[in-house]
Design a protein around this motif. Structure first.
Motif, mmCIF file in Angstrom:
data_model
loop_
_atom_site.group_PDB
_atom_site.id
_atom_site.type_symbol
_atom_site.label_atom_id
_atom_site.label_comp_id
_atom_site.label_asym_id
_atom_site.label_seq_id
_atom_site.Cartn_x
_atom_site.Cartn_y
_atom_site.Cartn_z
ATOM 1 N N HIS A 189 29.052 55.039 -68.339
ATOM 2 C CA HIS A 189 27.607 55.200 -68.231
ATOM 3 C C HIS A 189 26.912 53.937 -67.726
ATOM 4 O O HIS A 189 25.683 53.914 -67.620
ATOM 5 C CB HIS A 189 27.035 55.592 -69.597
ATOM 6 C CG HIS A 189 27.251 54.565 -70.661
ATOM 7 N ND1 HIS A 189 28.446 54.452 -71.344
ATOM 8 C CD2 HIS A 189 26.431 53.589 -71.158
ATOM 9 C CE1 HIS A 189 28.368 53.472 -72.215
ATOM 10 N NE2 HIS A 189 27.152 52.940 -72.124
ATOM 11 N N ILE A 190 27.661 52.874 -67.446
ATOM 12 C CA ILE A 190 27.089 51.621 -66.941
ATOM 13 C C ILE A 190 27.553 51.425 -65.501
ATOM 14 O O ILE A 190 28.716 51.658 -65.173
ATOM 15 C CB ILE A 190 27.520 50.421 -67.819
ATOM 16 C CG1 ILE A 190 26.953 50.586 -69.226
ATOM 17 C CG2 ILE A 190 27.052 49.102 -67.205
ATOM 18 C CD1 ILE A 190 27.400 49.505 -70.194
ATOM 19 N N SER A 191 26.637 50.963 -64.646
ATOM 20 C CA SER A 191 26.969 50.778 -63.230
ATOM 21 C C SER A 191 26.603 49.384 -62.719
ATOM 22 O O SER A 191 26.306 49.212 -61.539
ATOM 23 C CB SER A 191 26.262 51.839 -62.372
ATOM 24 O OG SER A 191 24.866 51.750 -62.547
ATOM 25 N N SER A 192 26.624 48.375 -63.600
ATOM 26 C CA SER A 192 26.398 46.989 -63.162
ATOM 27 C C SER A 192 26.978 46.039 -64.203
ATOM 28 O O SER A 192 27.158 46.405 -65.364
ATOM 29 C CB SER A 192 24.903 46.709 -62.947
ATOM 30 O OG SER A 192 24.215 46.774 -64.192
ATOM 31 N N ARG A 193 27.243 44.812 -63.750
ATOM 32 C CA ARG A 193 27.779 43.801 -64.665
ATOM 33 C C ARG A 193 27.512 42.420 -64.068
ATOM 34 O O ARG A 193 27.641 42.227 -62.851
ATOM 35 C CB ARG A 193 29.273 44.001 -64.878
ATOM 36 C CG ARG A 193 29.976 42.939 -65.706
ATOM 37 C CD ARG A 193 29.388 42.811 -67.116
ATOM 38 N NE ARG A 193 29.479 44.021 -67.916
ATOM 39 C CZ ARG A 193 30.500 44.294 -68.725
ATOM 40 N NH1 ARG A 193 31.525 43.464 -68.819
ATOM 41 N NH2 ARG A 193 30.481 45.404 -69.438
ATOM 42 N N THR A 194 27.123 41.440 -64.932
ATOM 43 C CA THR A 194 26.901 40.070 -64.491
ATOM 44 C C THR A 194 28.166 39.257 -64.740
ATOM 45 O O THR A 194 28.711 39.264 -65.853
ATOM 46 C CB THR A 194 25.711 39.440 -65.229
ATOM 47 O OG1 THR A 194 24.522 40.185 -64.926
ATOM 48 C CG2 THR A 194 25.508 37.996 -64.797
ATOM 49 N N LEU A 195 28.611 38.553 -63.718
ATOM 50 C CA LEU A 195 29.818 37.727 -63.788
ATOM 51 C C LEU A 195 29.430 36.264 -63.636
ATOM 52 O O LEU A 195 28.443 35.943 -62.958
ATOM 53 C CB LEU A 195 30.809 38.128 -62.687
ATOM 54 C CG LEU A 195 31.153 39.621 -62.608
ATOM 55 C CD1 LEU A 195 32.079 39.882 -61.426
ATOM 56 C CD2 LEU A 195 31.809 40.083 -63.920
ATOM 57 N N SER A 196 30.196 35.344 -64.239
ATOM 58 C CA SER A 196 29.869 33.914 -64.218
ATOM 59 C C SER A 196 31.064 33.089 -63.746
ATOM 60 O O SER A 196 32.183 33.589 -63.631
ATOM 61 C CB SER A 196 29.438 33.449 -65.617
ATOM 62 O OG SER A 196 30.485 33.669 -66.542
ATOM 63 N N GLY A 197 30.757 31.764 -63.531
ATOM 64 C CA GLY A 197 31.813 30.823 -63.167
ATOM 65 C C GLY A 197 32.016 30.626 -61.680
ATOM 66 O O GLY A 197 33.056 30.114 -61.259
ATOM 67 N N PHE A 198 31.037 30.931 -60.854
ATOM 68 C CA PHE A 198 31.194 30.829 -59.411
ATOM 69 C C PHE A 198 30.649 29.490 -58.913
ATOM 70 O O PHE A 198 29.577 29.034 -59.343
ATOM 71 C CB PHE A 198 30.489 31.993 -58.711
ATOM 72 C CG PHE A 198 31.042 33.338 -59.119
ATOM 73 C CD1 PHE A 198 32.148 33.851 -58.476
ATOM 74 C CD2 PHE A 198 30.486 34.061 -60.172
ATOM 75 C CE1 PHE A 198 32.684 35.084 -58.842
ATOM 76 C CE2 PHE A 198 30.997 35.284 -60.548
ATOM 77 C CZ PHE A 198 32.114 35.802 -59.894
ATOM 78 N N THR A 199 31.356 28.841 -57.988
ATOM 79 C CA THR A 199 31.049 27.500 -57.514
ATOM 80 C C THR A 199 30.322 27.547 -56.182
ATOM 81 O O THR A 199 30.652 28.351 -55.304
ATOM 82 C CB THR A 199 32.341 26.684 -57.354
ATOM 83 O OG1 THR A 199 33.061 26.697 -58.593
ATOM 84 C CG2 THR A 199 32.044 25.247 -56.958
#
Length: 350
Positions: free
Chosen positions: A161-171
């Motif tokens: 039921h979820i269609s997005s996600r925030t990801l971290s750790g990008f340089t």
């Protein structure tokens, strides 16, 4: 004849499922004997399987079936309700395609922040739309997100039921590829990928101006204005034509008549009639007023012979008469000018 059953939900076992559970609402018909579950494959006419299922006192009855080993196969399922007399009725046929999900649509990667003195890495947001599969392919149970940070593969899951996600750790200054795939009970679908370059500062992009859309009322107002404008132009044109015609008519009526149309002023002279029995004078009508004296014709007095219409006697004189001195009290002749007199003589044949 027994009442047919109503199809219920379909459930699957743990991933990747090896079986499916088909549920239906139990029949309340009397003299019920048993159920027959029918599975038909559309790829082969002979591929029909019958499964006898005993009756149950519970609200739902189910059957666990092994999943077909061939994906993208269409099956039709139905349930026969059989009474003790051998009569049966069939439920509505349900069609299922046993296949993994299709690819997700509209995958987007968005950088959400920028480096600071405290944190030199940034975050990105991944968003997508569910696969455009139409039933009866089983719905996704969750989504797999695959990416790589600092050379280490990462894998995270998101509920269906979820269609997005925030990801971290990008340089900053690096380029990353993120993939998303839907997973249903039959397995993992195709992976959709997108790439993003991480920047240190926001990229200024000019705002896009969407074309203005006129409402229905505005369009109707424009149409009415155009109709009124056209009507006004027509009325103006008609008025101009009428004005020109009237001007031409007035001009024609004011034109001076041609010489042939003029009424010639005629001066009538006194005509002196001589007769044996009597001598009388007739006065011609008064001289009409006219500025064109050269058009006036003066008539001389004519002495007629009372005997007949024979030519006048020899020596008859014709004089010019002037009526210009006439008044209301009488008629006055000017002295006879003998210079203009003409004498006629009878010509006798020799």
């Amino acid at each position: 004849i027994p009442t047919p059953v109503i199809n219920g939900a379909i459930a699957y076992g743990p991933l990747v499922s090896t079986y499916m559970r088909y549920n239906w609402v139990s029949s309340m018909s009397p003299c019920l004997s048993h159920y027959v579950f029918v599975a038909r494959s559309t790829s082969s006419i002979d591929d029909i399987n019958y499964y006898n299922v005993s009756t149950s006192s519970s609200t739902y009855t189910y059957l666990d079936l092994p999943l077909p080993s061939t994906n993208n196969t269409v099956y039709n399922f139905s349930v026969l309700t059989v009474d003790t007399g051998g009569r049966s009725s069939e439920s509505i046929i349900r069609q299922i395609i046993f296949n993994v999900p299709g690819y997700v649509a509209n995958l987007m990667l968005t950088q959400t922040d920028y480096p600071t003195d405290i944190n030199d890495t940034v975050n990105i947001t991944v968003s997508w739309n569910p696969p455009r599969d139409l039933p009866p392919i089983p719905d996704p149970l969750f989504y797999n997100i695959i990416y790589n940070v600092s050379g280490i593969p990462q894998n995270t899951t998101v509920p269906q039921h979820i269609s997005s996600r925030t990801l971290s750790g990008f340089t900053v200054g690096s380029e990353y590829t993120v993939g998303v795939a839907a997973v249903n009970p039959l397995g993992t679908g195709l992976t959709t990928s997108a790439t993003i370059s991480i920047s240190a500062t926001p990229t200024m992009t000019p705002p896009t101006q969407e074309p203005s859309q006129l409402s229905a009322g505005a369009i109707a107002g424009i149409v009415i204005a155009i109709i009124v404008m056209i009507g006004g132009l027509l009325i103006l044109g008609i008025a101009m034509v009428c004005y020109v015609k009237k001007k031409n008519k007035d001009k024609d009526s004011s034109v001076t008549p041609t010489p042939h149309q003029k009424v010639e002023a005629v001066n009538y002279a006194e005509v002196e009639h001589s007769a044996k029995s009597s001598s009388s004078k007739r006065q011609a009508p008064p001289k009409p007023a006219s500025s064109h004296s050269h058009e006036a014709v003066e008539y001389s007095a004519i002495q007629n012979s009372a005997a007949s219409h024979n030519p006048p006697p020899e020596g008859t004189e014709y004089a010019d008469l002037d009526h210009s001195a006439s008044t209301s009290s009488g008629h006055h002749q000017r002295p006879k000018d003998t210079s203009n007199q003409v004498q006629y003589a009878h010509m006798r044949p020799s």
